[in-house]
Design an enzyme around this catalytic site. Structure first.
Site, PDB file in Angstrom:
ATOM      1  N   SER A  30      34.802  -9.123 -27.562  1.00  0.00           N
ATOM      2  CA  SER A  30      33.388  -9.462 -27.618  1.00  0.00           C
ATOM      3  C   SER A  30      32.698  -8.878 -28.860  1.00  0.00           C
ATOM      4  O   SER A  30      33.059  -9.192 -29.983  1.00  0.00           O
ATOM      5  CB  SER A  30      32.707  -8.994 -26.328  1.00  0.00           C
ATOM      6  N   ASP A  65      27.735 -13.257 -30.895  1.00  0.00           N
ATOM      7  CA  ASP A  65      28.648 -12.129 -31.044  1.00  0.00           C
ATOM      8  C   ASP A  65      30.054 -12.671 -31.267  1.00  0.00           C
ATOM      9  O   ASP A  65      30.265 -13.878 -31.396  1.00  0.00           O
ATOM     10  CB  ASP A  65      28.565 -11.196 -29.840  1.00  0.00           C
TER      11      ASP A  65
END
Length: 453
Positions: free
Chosen positions: A104, A243
């Site tokens: 992530s 992200d």
């Protein structure tokens, strides 16, 4: 970060490659254990694997696929795609399991594994626990036949793009919009610009040249200052930052103001309320959600329900309560009702920008009327995570701060489930007091935790 005593954390498995639990040999065992558990649970013997752009991704994918196939599970490789694409495509292809290889928003040396069930939702806790139990046992040799690699007729990237765009079919075109898109050198570096080009926008692309080492490096939703500068420089209508795995979204309006997850929840909640589609007049947030959003929703006749940090907790509560909207300040937004089962930065952006286009209002107007309380979050390194109650210096500082804030603020101390950090959050009416309180707590925490480093 997962430790030897705990494999699954807040959001799947995460660590530093090639250390445990992300060494190649352990990931092979993990694939074997996951295959056994999914087959015993009656899931289809087909697994989808997608990944972000980290250098370690292909190695981990090969190891995981080897373990799955050795236990008779077919594997379809999605290549580089956002994590929410893995969730969506797991359902589309009728797979029993979907795995996103990503850490992530973490830096490039880290990586992780996020597991999705055949429903497209995160794997239930009971199955995660069974996989963890099984992987620590002596696994018996695999049976025959072994699994195969599966090649779909239509490229998975195109299937995902078409699925997202189908959910935008009723929105007004973004023609004449100028958008700046920061891809964070991550999993959405191809699909994000393409989605908005197909919607008619003029797209200025930032940070879409991944080299395996630059994911999230000074860019994306964790570092949005460059996006803000580009929006103002290009006189764009909006900017969006994702992200590394594309499940978080941060927007910048035409004036250069940042819109985080709380702002996005407010925009979407007000629209759903106006159309009578906010089920039970409830939004699901977390313990980190700004108090200002809670008070704003109350003024609109809605309520905020808080759960622990993590989109899996949000999704679970939304399903239990039959709610359609939830999220957290980091930019995870979950909007149910159109077959989306996880936070998807692109889907959220389409919904918010589509609302702006439909109402012919700029983003700054959509976010007006939400007064958020000053909030400071400080990340304190915590390679070890002793119980906070066992840190007397920190407890003394906490008691002092709580007295000084009184009823005009709140404090939250929590270890991150995805990084070796202690998060110190202070929120209140007085910005200067909040900043001082956060500094006091962060310094005390740093001294107390240094003993364990």
């Amino acid at each position: 970060m997962a430790e030897r005593g705990r494999l699954f954390g807040t959001d799947g498995i995460r660590g530093r490659v090639p250390d445990w639990p992300l060494s190649a040999d352990f990931v092979v065992r993990l694939g074997q254990a996951a295959a056994e558990v999914m087959k015993e649970a009656g899931y289809a013997p087909l697994a989808l694997i997608g990944r972000d752009t980290r250098r370690s991704g292909p190695m981990l994918e090969a190891a995981l696929a080897a373990g799955l196939m050795e236990r008779g599970v077919d594997v379809l490789s999605l290549g580089v795609l956002p994590t929410p694409a893995v969730a969506l495509l797991t359902r589309h292809f009728g797979a029993g399991l979907g795995v996103a290889i990503s850490a992530s928003h973490n830096p490039a040396p880290d990586n992780g594994l996020k597991f999705f069930s055949n429903s497209g939702f995160k794997l239930p806790d009971a199955l995660e626990e069974e996989i963890e139990l099984r992987v620590r046992q002596n696994l018996a040799p695999g049976g025959r036949p072994v699994g195969r690699t599966v090649v779909p007729e239509v490229a998975p990237e195109e299937v995902y793009l078409e699925a997202i765009l189908a959910r935008a079919s009723r929105m007004r075109s973004l023609e004449n919009w100028r958008l700046v898109v920061d891809c964070a050198h991550g999993a959405a570096y191809r699909v994000a610009p393409e989605v908005f080009r197909r919607l008619g926008a003029q797209v200025i692309v930032l940070n879409a040249a991944p080299d395996g080492e630059n994911i999230n490096a000074g860019c994306g939703s964790e570092h949005p200052q460059g996006l803000r500068e580009a929006v103002l420089r290009e006189r764009a209508d909006a900017g969006l930052a994702l992200d590394g795995d594309g499940d978080r979204l941060l927007l910048v309006d035409e004036r250069g103001a940042f819109l985080d997850g709380d702002d996005l929840l407010a925009i979407l909640a007000r629209d759903l309320l106006a159309r009578g589609q906010l089920r039970h007049n409830t939004v699901v947030g977390t313990v980190m959600t700004n108090l200002g959003l809670e008070k704003t929703l109350a003024a609109w006749g809605a309520r905020l329900e808080r759960v622990p940090v993590g989109d899996r907790h949000i999704a679970r509560r939304m399903l239990e309560g039959d709610f359609v909207l939830g999220g957290e300040p980091s930019g995870h937004v979950l909007l149910f009702g159109e077959g989306i089962t996880s936070g998807d930065g692109l889907y959220t952006a389409i919904k918010v920008l589509g609302l702006a286009a439909r109402t012919r209002r700029p983003l700054s107007a959509l976010s007006a009327g939400v007064r958020k309380y000053p909030q400071v979050v400080v990340n304190v390194p915590a390679p070890r995570q002793p119980p906070l109650e066992a840190l007397p210096e920190l407890q003394e500082a906490l008691a002092q701060v709580q007295v000084s804030l009184g009823e005009k603020g709140r404090v939250l101390l929590r270890y991150s489930g995805t990084q070796p950090l202690l998060r110190v959050m202070v929120e209140g009416e007085d910005e200067a007091m909040v900043a001082r309180a956060a500094d006091i707590l962060a310094e005390a925490a740093g001294r107390a935790l240094a003993i364990f480093s």
